[in-house]
Write a protein that holds these residues in place. Structure first.
Motif, PDB file in Angstrom:
ATOM      1  N   THR A   5      51.174  39.801  18.131  1.00  0.00           N
ATOM      2  CA  THR A   5      49.981  39.989  18.953  1.00  0.00           C
ATOM      3  C   THR A   5      50.383  39.882  20.423  1.00  0.00           C
ATOM      4  N   LEU A   6      49.832  40.742  21.215  1.00  0.00           N
ATOM      5  CA  LEU A   6      50.116  40.729  22.643  1.00  0.00           C
ATOM      6  C   LEU A   6      48.870  40.316  23.400  1.00  0.00           C
ATOM      7  N   HIS A   7      49.081  39.515  24.420  1.00  0.00           N
ATOM      8  CA  HIS A   7      47.991  39.048  25.258  1.00  0.00           C
ATOM      9  C   HIS A   7      48.324  39.343  26.711  1.00  0.00           C
ATOM     10  N   LEU A   8      47.297  39.587  27.488  1.00  0.00           N
ATOM     11  CA  LEU A   8      47.458  39.863  28.913  1.00  0.00           C
ATOM     12  C   LEU A   8      46.628  38.882  29.723  1.00  0.00           C
ATOM     13  N   TYR A  25      35.568  40.056  36.052  1.00  0.00           N
ATOM     14  CA  TYR A  25      34.501  39.064  35.912  1.00  0.00           C
ATOM     15  C   TYR A  25      33.182  39.760  35.582  1.00  0.00           C
ATOM     16  N   ALA A  26      32.888  40.861  36.270  1.00  0.00           N
ATOM     17  CA  ALA A  26      31.653  41.616  36.006  1.00  0.00           C
ATOM     18  C   ALA A  26      31.658  42.169  34.581  1.00  0.00           C
ATOM     19  N   MET A  27      32.811  42.652  34.118  1.00  0.00           N
ATOM     20  CA  MET A  27      32.889  43.186  32.753  1.00  0.00           C
ATOM     21  C   MET A  27      32.634  42.097  31.722  1.00  0.00           C
ATOM     22  N   VAL A  28      33.128  40.905  31.990  1.00  0.00           N
ATOM     23  CA  VAL A  28      32.864  39.782  31.086  1.00  0.00           C
ATOM     24  C   VAL A  28      31.395  39.397  31.158  1.00  0.00           C
ATOM     25  N   GLU A  29      30.855  39.339  32.353  1.00  0.00           N
ATOM     26  CA  GLU A  29      29.451  38.975  32.553  1.00  0.00           C
ATOM     27  C   GLU A  29      28.511  39.932  31.818  1.00  0.00           C
ATOM     28  N   TYR A  30      28.829  41.228  31.816  1.00  0.00           N
ATOM     29  CA  TYR A  30      27.981  42.224  31.163  1.00  0.00           C
ATOM     30  C   TYR A  30      28.355  42.469  29.700  1.00  0.00           C
ATOM     31  N   GLY A  31      29.300  41.708  29.187  1.00  0.00           N
ATOM     32  CA  GLY A  31      29.619  41.786  27.763  1.00  0.00           C
ATOM     33  C   GLY A  31      30.506  42.954  27.367  1.00  0.00           C
ATOM     34  N   PRO A  35      37.181  37.190  27.193  1.00  0.00           N
ATOM     35  CA  PRO A  35      38.530  36.618  27.163  1.00  0.00           C
ATOM     36  C   PRO A  35      38.716  35.843  25.866  1.00  0.00           C
ATOM     37  N   ILE A  36      39.940  35.851  25.346  1.00  0.00           N
ATOM     38  CA  ILE A  36      40.192  35.111  24.109  1.00  0.00           C
ATOM     39  C   ILE A  36      40.610  33.673  24.382  1.00  0.00           C
ATOM     40  N   ASP A  37      40.924  33.390  25.654  1.00  0.00           N
ATOM     41  CA  ASP A  37      41.322  32.031  26.009  1.00  0.00           C
ATOM     42  C   ASP A  37      41.202  31.859  27.516  1.00  0.00           C
ATOM     43  N   LYS A  39      39.977  28.498  30.415  1.00  0.00           N
ATOM     44  CA  LYS A  39      38.789  27.740  30.824  1.00  0.00           C
ATOM     45  C   LYS A  39      38.196  28.288  32.123  1.00  0.00           C
ATOM     46  N   SER A  40      39.054  28.660  33.067  1.00  0.00           N
ATOM     47  CA  SER A  40      38.567  29.207  34.334  1.00  0.00           C
ATOM     48  C   SER A  40      38.936  30.683  34.418  1.00  0.00           C
ATOM     49  N   VAL A  41      38.313  31.391  35.334  1.00  0.00           N
ATOM     50  CA  VAL A  41      38.535  32.832  35.480  1.00  0.00           C
ATOM     51  C   VAL A  41      40.016  33.134  35.686  1.00  0.00           C
ATOM     52  N   SER A  42      40.690  32.353  36.491  1.00  0.00           N
ATOM     53  CA  SER A  42      42.099  32.623  36.787  1.00  0.00           C
ATOM     54  C   SER A  42      43.006  32.376  35.582  1.00  0.00           C
ATOM     55  N   ASP A  43      42.500  31.683  34.558  1.00  0.00           N
ATOM     56  CA  ASP A  43      43.289  31.398  33.345  1.00  0.00           C
ATOM     57  C   ASP A  43      42.939  32.304  32.174  1.00  0.00           C
ATOM     58  N   TRP A  44      41.984  33.221  32.362  1.00  0.00           N
ATOM     59  CA  TRP A  44      41.560  34.057  31.257  1.00  0.00           C
ATOM     60  C   TRP A  44      42.716  34.860  30.675  1.00  0.00           C
ATOM     61  N   ILE A  45      42.716  34.978  29.343  1.00  0.00           N
ATOM     62  CA  ILE A  45      43.694  35.764  28.595  1.00  0.00           C
ATOM     63  C   ILE A  45      42.915  36.772  27.747  1.00  0.00           C
ATOM     64  N   PHE A  46      43.408  38.006  27.692  1.00  0.00           N
ATOM     65  CA  PHE A  46      42.751  39.071  26.943  1.00  0.00           C
ATOM     66  C   PHE A  46      43.715  39.665  25.926  1.00  0.00           C
ATOM     67  N   ASP A  47      43.163  40.170  24.827  1.00  0.00           N
ATOM     68  CA  ASP A  47      43.987  40.857  23.836  1.00  0.00           C
ATOM     69  C   ASP A  47      44.049  42.344  24.165  1.00  0.00           C
ATOM     70  N   LEU A  48      44.814  43.086  23.379  1.00  0.00           N
ATOM     71  CA  LEU A  48      44.984  44.513  23.659  1.00  0.00           C
ATOM     72  C   LEU A  48      43.708  45.305  23.451  1.00  0.00           C
ATOM     73  N   ASP A  49      42.855  44.875  22.521  1.00  0.00           N
ATOM     74  CA  ASP A  49      41.576  45.551  22.326  1.00  0.00           C
ATOM     75  C   ASP A  49      40.728  45.460  23.596  1.00  0.00           C
ATOM     76  N   SER A  50      40.717  44.290  24.198  1.00  0.00           N
ATOM     77  CA  SER A  50      39.987  44.118  25.464  1.00  0.00           C
ATOM     78  C   SER A  50      40.575  45.005  26.554  1.00  0.00           C
ATOM     79  N   ALA A  51      41.893  45.088  26.608  1.00  0.00           N
ATOM     80  CA  ALA A  51      42.543  45.942  27.607  1.00  0.00           C
ATOM     81  C   ALA A  51      42.132  47.400  27.417  1.00  0.00           C
ATOM     82  N   HIS A  52      42.016  47.820  26.156  1.00  0.00           N
ATOM     83  CA  HIS A  52      41.570  49.180  25.841  1.00  0.00           C
ATOM     84  C   HIS A  52      40.175  49.434  26.411  1.00  0.00           C
ATOM     85  N   TRP A  53      39.243  48.501  26.182  1.00  0.00           N
ATOM     86  CA  TRP A  53      37.871  48.682  26.653  1.00  0.00           C
ATOM     87  C   TRP A  53      37.764  48.524  28.169  1.00  0.00           C
TER      88      TRP A  53
END
Length: 99
Positions: A5-8, A25-31, A35-37, A39-53
């Motif tokens: 699994t790859l994370h960004l 941040y706006a994309m997260v706010e609007y659903g 992020p898959i992990d 606690k704060s915005v600067s620490d957010w981690i996303f998977d490849l599916d999220s990167a695709h969207w």
């Protein structure tokens, strides 16, 4: 066999897509993505599916010049279409096995 699994990080996504953290941040706010992990915005981690969207959302937002709310609605419809196509393909495969 192990699954890879790859994370960004949010920083990698911003660099790759050439967008600001505020846009993600706006994309997260609007659903659009979650992020898959982190606690704060600067620490957010996303998977490849999220990167695709995110890539699709950025393209819609920039090329169509629509706001993030409208972008979220289009992404939601695209996800539904993708899911329905997958279900339709599965049902066709089941039907073909029966015939």
């Amino acid at each position: 066999m192990s699954e890879i699994t790859l994370h960004l990080s949010i920083h990698e996504l911003c660099e790759y897509e050439e967008i600001s953290q505020d846009s993600i941040y706006a994309m997260v706010e609007y659903g659009i993505v979650d992020p898959i992990d982190g606690k704060s915005v600067s620490d957010w981690i996303f998977d490849l599916d999220s990167a695709h969207w995110i890539k699709k959302a950025v393209r819609l937002n920039q090329q169509m010049q629509i706001d993030w709310l409208a972008t979220a609605m289009v992404i939601d419809l695209l996800r539904q279409k993708e899911q329905l196509k997958k279900e339709n393909d599965q049902l066709k495969a089941r039907l073909n096995r029966l015939l």
